[in-house]
Design a protein around this motif. Structure first.
Motif, PDB file in Angstrom:
ATOM      1  N   VAL A 124      -1.334  -2.144 -13.376  1.00 60.88           N
ATOM      2  CA  VAL A 124      -1.917  -3.363 -12.792  1.00 60.88           C
ATOM      3  C   VAL A 124      -3.028  -3.917 -13.686  1.00 60.88           C
ATOM      4  O   VAL A 124      -3.174  -5.134 -13.831  1.00 60.88           O
ATOM      5  CB  VAL A 124      -2.403  -3.089 -11.352  1.00 60.88           C
ATOM      6  CG1 VAL A 124      -3.323  -4.188 -10.861  1.00 60.88           C
ATOM      7  CG2 VAL A 124      -1.213  -2.932 -10.415  1.00 60.88           C
ATOM      8  N   THR A 176       5.294   0.834  -3.936  1.00 58.72           N
ATOM      9  CA  THR A 176       4.138   1.654  -4.281  1.00 58.72           C
ATOM     10  C   THR A 176       4.389   3.150  -4.172  1.00 58.72           C
ATOM     11  O   THR A 176       3.570   3.945  -4.625  1.00 58.72           O
ATOM     12  CB  THR A 176       2.918   1.278  -3.417  1.00 58.72           C
ATOM     13  OG1 THR A 176       3.279   1.397  -2.038  1.00 58.72           O
ATOM     14  CG2 THR A 176       2.439  -0.122  -3.713  1.00 58.72           C
ATOM     15  N   VAL A 202      -2.273   1.898 -10.966  1.00 64.38           N
ATOM     16  CA  VAL A 202      -3.562   1.288 -11.322  1.00 64.38           C
ATOM     17  C   VAL A 202      -3.581   0.937 -12.808  1.00 64.38           C
ATOM     18  O   VAL A 202      -3.981  -0.166 -13.198  1.00 64.38           O
ATOM     19  CB  VAL A 202      -4.736   2.226 -10.974  1.00 64.38           C
ATOM     20  CG1 VAL A 202      -6.035   1.749 -11.607  1.00 64.38           C
ATOM     21  CG2 VAL A 202      -4.890   2.343  -9.463  1.00 64.38           C
ATOM     22  N   VAL A 249      -1.955  -2.540  -3.746  1.00 64.42           N
ATOM     23  CA  VAL A 249      -1.746  -3.534  -4.793  1.00 64.42           C
ATOM     24  C   VAL A 249      -1.807  -4.902  -4.127  1.00 64.42           C
ATOM     25  O   VAL A 249      -1.101  -5.162  -3.153  1.00 64.42           O
ATOM     26  CB  VAL A 249      -0.388  -3.341  -5.499  1.00 64.42           C
ATOM     27  CG1 VAL A 249      -0.169  -4.436  -6.543  1.00 64.42           C
ATOM     28  CG2 VAL A 249      -0.289  -1.962  -6.129  1.00 64.42           C
ATOM     29  N   SER A 305       0.815  -1.213   0.000  1.00 64.84           N
ATOM     30  CA  SER A 305       0.000   0.000   0.000  1.00 64.84           C
ATOM     31  C   SER A 305       0.847   1.261   0.000  1.00 64.84           C
ATOM     32  O   SER A 305       1.949   1.280   0.552  1.00 64.84           O
ATOM     33  CB  SER A 305      -0.913   0.001   1.230  1.00 64.84           C
ATOM     34  OG  SER A 305      -1.705   1.179   1.239  1.00 64.84           O
ATOM     35  N   SER A 355      -0.458   6.859  -7.935  1.00 64.87           N
ATOM     36  CA  SER A 355      -1.481   5.814  -7.811  1.00 64.87           C
ATOM     37  C   SER A 355      -2.120   5.530  -9.161  1.00 64.87           C
ATOM     38  O   SER A 355      -2.370   4.369  -9.503  1.00 64.87           O
ATOM     39  CB  SER A 355      -2.546   6.230  -6.792  1.00 64.87           C
ATOM     40  OG  SER A 355      -1.985   6.278  -5.494  1.00 64.87           O
ATOM     41  N   SER A 394      -3.974  -6.969  -8.580  1.00 67.54           N
ATOM     42  CA  SER A 394      -5.236  -6.228  -8.573  1.00 67.54           C
ATOM     43  C   SER A 394      -5.091  -5.060  -7.612  1.00 67.54           C
ATOM     44  O   SER A 394      -4.112  -4.953  -6.886  1.00 67.54           O
ATOM     45  CB  SER A 394      -6.405  -7.128  -8.173  1.00 67.54           C
ATOM     46  OG  SER A 394      -6.213  -7.643  -6.862  1.00 67.54           O
ATOM     47  N   ILE A 395      -6.081  -4.191  -7.623  1.00 65.43           N
ATOM     48  CA  ILE A 395      -6.071  -2.998  -6.767  1.00 65.43           C
ATOM     49  C   ILE A 395      -7.217  -3.075  -5.781  1.00 65.43           C
ATOM     50  O   ILE A 395      -8.345  -3.373  -6.147  1.00 65.43           O
ATOM     51  CB  ILE A 395      -6.217  -1.711  -7.607  1.00 65.43           C
ATOM     52  CG1 ILE A 395      -5.052  -1.557  -8.577  1.00 65.43           C
ATOM     53  CG2 ILE A 395      -6.366  -0.479  -6.709  1.00 65.43           C
ATOM     54  CD1 ILE A 395      -3.708  -1.294  -7.949  1.00 65.43           C
ATOM     55  N   ILE A 404      -3.898   3.581  -2.342  1.00 65.46           N
ATOM     56  CA  ILE A 404      -4.330   2.330  -2.973  1.00 65.46           C
ATOM     57  C   ILE A 404      -3.490   1.183  -2.418  1.00 65.46           C
ATOM     58  O   ILE A 404      -2.414   1.403  -1.873  1.00 65.46           O
ATOM     59  CB  ILE A 404      -4.175   2.366  -4.516  1.00 65.46           C
ATOM     60  CG1 ILE A 404      -2.705   2.579  -4.895  1.00 65.46           C
ATOM     61  CG2 ILE A 404      -5.099   3.397  -5.144  1.00 65.46           C
ATOM     62  CD1 ILE A 404      -2.383   2.277  -6.330  1.00 65.46           C
ATOM     63  N   GLN A 424      -8.962  -0.495  -3.089  1.00 75.20           N
ATOM     64  CA  GLN A 424      -8.957   0.919  -2.706  1.00 75.20           C
ATOM     65  C   GLN A 424      -9.644   1.132  -1.381  1.00 75.20           C
ATOM     66  O   GLN A 424     -10.314   0.323  -0.880  1.00 75.20           O
ATOM     67  CB  GLN A 424      -9.623   1.765  -3.772  1.00 75.20           C
ATOM     68  CG  GLN A 424      -8.813   1.742  -5.046  1.00 75.20           C
ATOM     69  CD  GLN A 424      -9.370   2.652  -6.136  1.00 75.20           C
ATOM     70  OE1 GLN A 424     -10.548   2.915  -6.181  1.00 75.20           O
ATOM     71  NE2 GLN A 424      -8.509   3.096  -6.991  1.00 75.20           N
TER      72      GLN A 424
END
Length: 69
Positions: free
Chosen positions: A57, A45, A54, A14, A8, A50, A66-67, A12, A69
């Motif tokens: 990813v 990160t 994103v 990951v 993080s 961000s 994936s993300i 966000i 949030q």
């Protein structure tokens, strides 16, 4: 249950599922400052925005990244 890792930046997170990762290298080639497979932790990160993370990813072909949030 398989291990899931989260990285993080405070905005966000990951999520990486190593059991489905096909190691295509798309992440590392797209954002080499963030995705550094030879280092631990391998996802930095704080090395891109961000939005950039994103976007990269979303290109993961296996869905291992994936993300959240």
């Amino acid at each position: 249950m398989a291990e899931i890792k989260e990285y993080s930046n405070g905005e966000i997170t990951v999520v990486w599922k190593p059991e489905i990762c096909i190691h295509s290298g798309i992440c590392a080639r797209g954002l080499p400052a963030v995705f550094r497979p030879k280092e631990r932790p391998w996802i930095k990160t704080d090395s891109a925005t961000s939005d950039e993370i994103v976007s990269q990813v979303k290109k993961c072909p296996s869905g291992a990244l994936s993300i959240k949030q």
